[in-house]
Write a protein that holds these residues in place. Structure first.
Motif, PDB file in Angstrom:
ATOM      1  N   PHE A 188      -7.785  -3.971   8.420  1.00 47.72           N
ATOM      2  CA  PHE A 188      -7.291  -5.464   8.311  1.00 47.72           C
ATOM      3  C   PHE A 188      -7.953  -6.128   7.836  1.00 47.72           C
ATOM      4  N   MET A 189      -8.343  -6.825   9.820  1.00 46.54           N
ATOM      5  CA  MET A 189      -8.254  -8.095   9.622  1.00 46.54           C
ATOM      6  C   MET A 189      -9.596  -8.414   9.478  1.00 46.54           C
ATOM      7  N   GLU A 190     -10.293  -7.542   9.481  1.00 50.32           N
ATOM      8  CA  GLU A 190     -11.713  -7.318   9.335  1.00 50.32           C
ATOM      9  C   GLU A 190     -12.665  -7.123   8.349  1.00 50.32           C
ATOM     10  N   SER A 191     -12.254  -6.972   7.608  1.00 49.32           N
ATOM     11  CA  SER A 191     -11.699  -6.419   6.368  1.00 49.32           C
ATOM     12  C   SER A 191     -11.954  -7.661   5.441  1.00 49.32           C
ATOM     13  N   PHE A 192     -10.593  -8.483   5.473  1.00 53.36           N
ATOM     14  CA  PHE A 192      -9.839  -8.887   4.196  1.00 53.36           C
ATOM     15  C   PHE A 192      -9.310 -10.565   5.564  1.00 53.36           C
ATOM     16  N   ALA A 193      -9.806 -11.504   5.155  1.00 52.91           N
ATOM     17  CA  ALA A 193      -9.370 -12.238   6.225  1.00 52.91           C
ATOM     18  C   ALA A 193      -7.450 -13.222   5.194  1.00 52.91           C
ATOM     19  N   GLY A 194      -7.765 -13.155   6.700  1.00 55.01           N
ATOM     20  CA  GLY A 194      -6.186 -13.604   6.651  1.00 55.01           C
ATOM     21  C   GLY A 194      -5.100 -12.289   5.705  1.00 55.01           C
ATOM     22  N   ALA A 195      -5.848 -11.434   6.488  1.00 57.82           N
ATOM     23  CA  ALA A 195      -4.698 -10.347   5.748  1.00 57.82           C
ATOM     24  C   ALA A 195      -3.755  -9.640   6.902  1.00 57.82           C
ATOM     25  N   PHE A 196      -2.543  -8.810   6.767  1.00 61.78           N
ATOM     26  CA  PHE A 196      -1.689  -8.459   7.620  1.00 61.78           C
ATOM     27  C   PHE A 196      -0.921  -6.963   7.453  1.00 61.78           C
ATOM     28  N   VAL A 197      -0.291  -6.601   8.493  1.00 59.48           N
ATOM     29  CA  VAL A 197       0.806  -5.605   7.964  1.00 59.48           C
ATOM     30  C   VAL A 197       1.578  -5.785   7.783  1.00 59.48           C
ATOM     31  N   LEU A 198       2.569  -5.523   6.572  1.00 55.45           N
ATOM     32  CA  LEU A 198       3.908  -4.958   7.152  1.00 55.45           C
ATOM     33  C   LEU A 198       4.856  -3.312   6.850  1.00 55.45           C
ATOM     34  N   TYR A 199       4.848  -2.889   7.466  1.00 56.84           N
ATOM     35  CA  TYR A 199       5.435  -1.609   7.591  1.00 56.84           C
ATOM     36  C   TYR A 199       6.388  -1.175   8.613  1.00 56.84           C
ATOM     37  N   GLN A 200       7.187  -0.747   7.716  1.00 60.84           N
ATOM     38  CA  GLN A 200       9.145  -0.677   8.200  1.00 60.84           C
ATOM     39  C   GLN A 200       9.420   0.192   8.338  1.00 60.84           C
ATOM     40  N   PRO A 201       9.249   1.860   8.377  1.00 60.95           N
ATOM     41  CA  PRO A 201       9.564   2.850   7.571  1.00 60.95           C
ATOM     42  C   PRO A 201      11.719   2.384   8.109  1.00 60.95           C
ATOM     43  N   LYS A 202      12.251   3.343   7.194  1.00 61.23           N
ATOM     44  CA  LYS A 202      13.682   3.238   7.015  1.00 61.23           C
ATOM     45  C   LYS A 202      14.453   3.542   8.094  1.00 61.23           C
ATOM     46  N   ASP A 203      13.882   4.715   8.712  1.00 62.13           N
ATOM     47  CA  ASP A 203      14.410   5.858   9.477  1.00 62.13           C
ATOM     48  C   ASP A 203      12.965   6.119  10.926  1.00 62.13           C
ATOM     49  N   ILE A 204      13.176   6.503  12.004  1.00 64.22           N
ATOM     50  CA  ILE A 204      11.584   6.773  12.485  1.00 64.22           C
ATOM     51  C   ILE A 204      10.972   6.512  12.222  1.00 64.22           C
ATOM     52  N   VAL A 205      10.257   7.497  10.642  1.00 67.16           N
ATOM     53  CA  VAL A 205       9.221   8.092  10.435  1.00 67.16           C
ATOM     54  C   VAL A 205       9.320   8.321   9.230  1.00 67.16           C
ATOM     55  N   SER A 206       7.985   7.260   8.562  1.00 64.68           N
ATOM     56  CA  SER A 206       7.975   7.174   6.798  1.00 64.68           C
ATOM     57  C   SER A 206       7.461   8.150   6.496  1.00 64.68           C
ATOM     58  N   GLY A 207       8.182   8.338   5.298  1.00 65.97           N
ATOM     59  CA  GLY A 207       7.054   9.122   4.116  1.00 65.97           C
ATOM     60  C   GLY A 207       5.705   9.142   3.735  1.00 65.97           C
ATOM     61  N   ASP A 208       5.942   7.275   3.404  1.00 67.05           N
ATOM     62  CA  ASP A 208       5.233   6.667   2.641  1.00 67.05           C
ATOM     63  C   ASP A 208       3.955   6.155   4.021  1.00 67.05           C
TER      64      ASP A 208
END
Length: 235
Positions: A188-208
């Motif tokens: 993401f950093m390479e493709s979009f300037a100032g990009a970040f990833v917010l990924y917070q699964p509810k449990d151990i593994v995420s369905g999304d």
């Protein structure tokens, strides 16, 4: 005849005790004495107009002695500490010519046992012991049942924990696989300037999950939402 019958070396008040009736000389018939009134003294006399000093007596306490005592001029006898039981004091006399009276005189009495030696007390003790044994058996059976239930619960708990660990291991393994297929943050950093990833699964593994790929001069980016019915892809 009896001149006196003493209890504990003293003249007795017979009206204080249970009896069948009152006989001659104010002496009771069939008197019942408590266990602590078991010291009796019998006083008696025979009558002879010629040689009163040569009168002899024989006596024995039926229920306590088996045979007559030796003939004696002694006209009283004491029986201390008699055990509980039914008794009859029998005494006869003879004159100087050795002629014994045909009918001896008697005194019947009963010494009652203490309460702790009565049949009803033994019965109560037997019932208490029986109840104690029954209670012990019931408590022991109940404890065994509880122990068996606890062991069953413990086995079920161990089984559930084992299954849970197996499921947890599978989920953790799925998480490892998921983390392996997710694109790294630098894509993401390479493709979009100032990009970040917010990924917070509810449990151990995420369905999304999300996905990014650079194809030629274009960047394809997707956020995949698992609804339970399939996947919804946002491009």
């Amino acid at each position: 005849m009896f001149t006196d019958i003493q209890l504990l070396k003293d003249t007795a008040d017979w009206s204080l005790f249970e009896m069948d009736s009152m006989g001659a000389n104010n002496l009771p018939i069939g008197v019942q004495l408590p266990y602590n009134k078991n010291h009796l003294t019998f006083k008696f006399v025979g009558v002879s107009n010629y040689y009163p000093l040569k009168i002899r007596y024989q006596y024995y306490l039926k229920g306590y002695e088996k045979t007559w005592r030796e003939a004696t001029t002694k006209n009283e006898e004491t029986y201390p500490e008699l055990p509980p039981g039914d008794y009859e004091f029998i005494v006869k006399s003879c004159n100087a010519d050795g002629v014994w009276n045909l009918e001896p005189i008697t005194f019947k009495f009963t010494i009652e046992p203490p309460f702790y030696r009565t049949w009803w007390f033994y019965g109560c003790i037997a019932l208490i012991i029986a109840f104690g044994i029954f209670s012990y058996i019931q408590i022991n059976l109940a404890n065994r049942k509880i122990t068996s239930q606890n062991e069953q619960i413990s086995r079920q708990k161990e089984l559930i924990e084992k299954k849970n660990n197996e499921v947890l291991d599978s989920i953790n393994y799925a998480k490892t696989i998921q983390e392996a297929i997710l694109p790294p943050d630098r894509s993401f950093m390479e493709s979009f300037a100032g990009a970040f990833v917010l990924y917070q699964p509810k449990d151990i593994v995420s369905g999304d999950f999300y996905w990014i790929e650079k194809i030629d001069n274009k960047v394809v980016f997707a956020v995949v939402d698992c609804t339970g019915h399939g996947y919804r892809v946002h491009l």
